[in-house]
Design a protein around this motif. Structure first.
Motif, PDB file in Angstrom:
ATOM      1  N   ALA A  35      29.864   6.217  14.216  1.00 31.05           N
ATOM      2  CA  ALA A  35      29.578   7.636  14.078  1.00 31.05           C
ATOM      3  C   ALA A  35      28.192   7.985  14.628  1.00 31.05           C
ATOM      4  CB  ALA A  35      29.662   8.023  12.598  1.00 31.05           C
ATOM      5  N   LYS A  36      28.009   9.230  14.971  1.00 30.99           N
ATOM      6  CA  LYS A  36      26.708   9.793  15.348  1.00 30.99           C
ATOM      7  C   LYS A  36      25.920   8.907  16.313  1.00 30.99           C
ATOM      8  CE  LYS A  36      26.124  12.508  11.141  1.00 30.99           C
ATOM      9  NZ  LYS A  36      25.256  12.836  10.011  1.00 30.99           N
TER      10      LYS A  36
ATOM     11  N   ARG B 196      24.652  18.317  21.595  1.00 26.17           N
ATOM     12  CA  ARG B 196      23.637  18.497  20.570  1.00 26.17           C
ATOM     13  C   ARG B 196      22.292  18.624  21.258  1.00 26.17           C
ATOM     14  NH1 ARG B 196      26.312  17.302  15.821  1.00 26.17           N
ATOM     15  NH2 ARG B 196      24.413  17.703  14.656  1.00 26.17           N
TER      16      ARG B 196
ATOM     17  N   SER C  48      35.662  18.681  17.448  1.00 25.05           N
ATOM     18  CA  SER C  48      35.301  18.382  18.834  1.00 25.05           C
ATOM     19  C   SER C  48      36.490  17.815  19.603  1.00 25.05           C
ATOM     20  CB  SER C  48      34.153  17.370  18.897  1.00 25.05           C
ATOM     21  OG  SER C  48      33.085  17.771  18.092  1.00 25.05           O
TER      22      SER C  48
ATOM     23  N   GLY D 103      30.176  12.826  10.008  1.00 25.87           N
ATOM     24  CA  GLY D 103      30.628  13.672  11.107  1.00 25.87           C
ATOM     25  C   GLY D 103      32.134  13.653  11.346  1.00 25.87           C
ATOM     26  N   LYS D 104      32.909  13.359  10.323  1.00 28.58           N
ATOM     27  CA  LYS D 104      34.367  13.297  10.484  1.00 28.58           C
ATOM     28  C   LYS D 104      34.955  14.667  10.803  1.00 28.58           C
ATOM     29  CE  LYS D 104      34.979  11.533   6.379  1.00 28.58           C
ATOM     30  NZ  LYS D 104      33.560  11.370   6.015  1.00 28.58           N
TER      31      LYS D 104
ATOM     32  N   GLY E  72      29.761  14.071  17.698  1.00 24.13           N
ATOM     33  CA  GLY E  72      30.510  15.290  17.433  1.00 24.13           C
ATOM     34  C   GLY E  72      29.585  16.484  17.472  1.00 24.13           C
ATOM     35  N   SER E  73      30.111  17.607  17.872  1.00 22.60           N
ATOM     36  CA  SER E  73      29.306  18.826  17.864  1.00 22.60           C
ATOM     37  C   SER E  73      30.211  20.041  17.915  1.00 22.60           C
ATOM     38  CB  SER E  73      28.386  18.856  19.069  1.00 22.60           C
ATOM     39  OG  SER E  73      27.855  20.148  19.234  1.00 22.60           O
TER      40      SER E  73
ATOM     41  N   THR F 164      33.460  17.277  11.851  1.00 20.18           N
ATOM     42  CA  THR F 164      32.923  17.764  13.121  1.00 20.18           C
ATOM     43  C   THR F 164      33.662  17.135  14.302  1.00 20.18           C
ATOM     44  OG1 THR F 164      30.757  17.876  12.053  1.00 20.18           O
ATOM     45  CG2 THR F 164      30.799  18.091  14.442  1.00 20.18           C
ATOM     46  N   LEU F 165      33.921  15.843  14.205  1.00 15.92           N
ATOM     47  CA  LEU F 165      34.586  15.175  15.325  1.00 15.92           C
ATOM     48  C   LEU F 165      35.996  15.717  15.546  1.00 15.92           C
ATOM     49  CD1 LEU F 165      34.059  12.771  17.398  1.00 15.92           C
ATOM     50  CD2 LEU F 165      35.859  11.653  16.105  1.00 15.92           C
TER      51      LEU F 165
END
Ligand code: GDP
Ligand code: MG
Length: 297
Positions: A169-170, A243, A43, A36-37, A228-229, A39-40
Motif C-alpha cells: 500500500a501507499k 498525489r 482509483s 488506502g483500500k 491510490g488517489s 481509495t484504491l
C-alpha cells in the motif's frame, strides 16, 4: 483465396457466448485500516467504470468503512458486459478487532459459497447469480519491514478460500529501493509461513513475444505496489490521477511510480477468467467437499 476453416474464431465464439451472458466478477479488499483500500477501489474503477455515472461526493467516499460493504457496478465496454462487485471491508486497527474483522471477512466468503451451493442444487440452476469472491487484494503496510503477525494470521485464515493477491500500500511513501526491498522481504515471508497466494498461471507457449514479456513483468512485480488517489491533477494540460507533494507529483498511472496499471490490467483483462476458474475449481470445490462430508456426518 485464403483457405480458412474457421477454427481461429472458436475461442472467440466461446468468448462471445460469455459476453452475451455477461461476466461477473467480485473483488474484495482487506487489510489494516487507513492503508488506502477504499481509495484504491475508487482509483481502480472510477476512471473507467464509473465514467458516465454519478460520482459519489467526496464525503461519501471518505467515510470510514465500518462494515462489509458491497457495491455493484454494471459496465459495458465494446459490447462486453461486466457486472463488477466490489467488497470493501472495515479494516482493523488493533489486535482486538483484528479477530472480529477476520471472522467477518471469512464468514462473508463462506456465505457466498453457501449461497452458490444452495442455488446449484435448486431448480433454477441456469440463472445462478455468482456472488463468490474471486479475488482478495490484501494490503500490506509500507511502514513495517515486512509482514506483521496479523497479516500472517489473516492471510492464513483466508488462503484456502479465496485467491489472495498481496499489495504494497501507499508506495509513494517509499523510495524505489525501499519498495524493492520490502517486496522481496514480503515474498520471502509468504514462503516461510506457508501462505498460499494466488499463483499466476504459466503463459501459453503460443502467445506472442509481447504478451510473454508483459506476463513476465507482471509476475516479477508481485506483490504489486500501488498508489491510490481521488484527486485529478492537471499537468501540462493533461489530466492525471495523482498525489501532490511539495517536491512534485506522484502519478497513479505511471509505471515508473507504482504497479497500479499492471494490477488493473491483470484484474480487468488478462487474469479475470483464471481467477474465476481457480475460485470454481479449487476454492469452491474445497468448500463443497467439506460441506458434503459435514452433512453426511
Ligand atoms: P482504508 O481505511 O484502507 O480504506 O483507507 P482510505 O482509502 O480511507 O485512506 C486513508 C487515508 O490514506 C486517506 O487520507 C487517503 O487519502 C490516504 N491514501 C490513500 N491511498 C494513498 C496512497 O497511495 N498514498 C498516500 N500517501 N496516501 C493515501
Ligand atoms: Mg476503507
Amino acid at each position: 483465396e485464403d483457405e480458412y476453416v474457421g477454427f481461429a474464431s472458436l475461442p472467440e465464439q466461446v468468448h462471445r457466448k460469455a459476453v452475451k451472458k455477461g461476466f461477473n466478477f467480485t473483488l474484495m479488499v482487506v487489510g489494516e485500516s487507513g492503508l488506502g483500500k477504499s481509495t484504491l477501489i475508487n482509483s481502480l474503477f472510477l476512471t473507467d467504470i464509473y465514467k458516465d455515472r454519478q460520482i459519489p461526493s467526496v464525503e461519501d467516499r471518505m467515510t470510514k468503512t465500518v462494515e462489509i460493504e458491497k457495491r455493484q457496478i454494471d459496465i459495458e465496454e465494446r459490447g462486453v458486459r461486466l457486472r463488477l462487485t466490489v467488497v470493501d471491508t472495515p479494516g482493523y486497527s488493533d489486535a482486538l478487532n483484528t479477530q472480529d474483522c477476520c471472522k467477518a471477512v471469512e464468514n462473508f466468503v463462506d456465505e457466498q459459497f453457501a449461497q452458490y451451493f444452495k442455488d446449484e442444487s435448486g431448480v433454477n440452476r441456469r440463472n445462478i447469480q455468482d456472488s463468490r469472491v474471486h479475488c482478495c487484494l490484501y494490503f500490506i503496510s509500507p511502514c513495517g519491514h515486512g509482514l506483521k503477525q496479523v497479516d500472517v494470521e489473516f492471510m492464513k485464515q483466508l488462503h484456502e478460500k479465496v485467491n489472495i493477491v498481496p499489495i504494497i500500500a501507499k508506495a509513494d511513501t517509499l523510495t524505489a529501493a525501499e519498495v524493492c526491498k520490502l517486496k522481496n522481504r514480503v515474498l520471502q515471508e509468504i514462503d516461510e509461513h506457508g501462505i498460499k497466494i494466488y499463483e499466476f498461471p504459466d503463459c501459453d507457449s503460443d502467445e506472442d513475444e509481447d504478451f510473454k514479456q508483459q506476463d513476465k513483468e507482471l509476475k516479477l512485480a508481485i506483490p504489486f505496489s500501488v498508489i491510490g488517489s481521488n484527486t485529478v491533477l492537471e499537468v501540462n494540460g493533461k489530466k492525471i490521477r495523482g498525489r501532490l507533494y511539495p517536491w512534485g507529483i506522484v502519478e497513479v498511472d505511471n509505471p515508473k511510480h507504482c504497479d497500479f496499471l499492471k494490477l488493473r490490467q491483470m484484474l480487468i483483462s488478462t487474469h479475470m477468467q483464471d481467477l474465476k476458474d481457480v475460485t470454481q475449481d479449487v476454492h469452491y470445490e474445497n468448500y463443497r467437499a467439506q460441506h458434503i462430508s459435514e452433512e453426511n456426518k
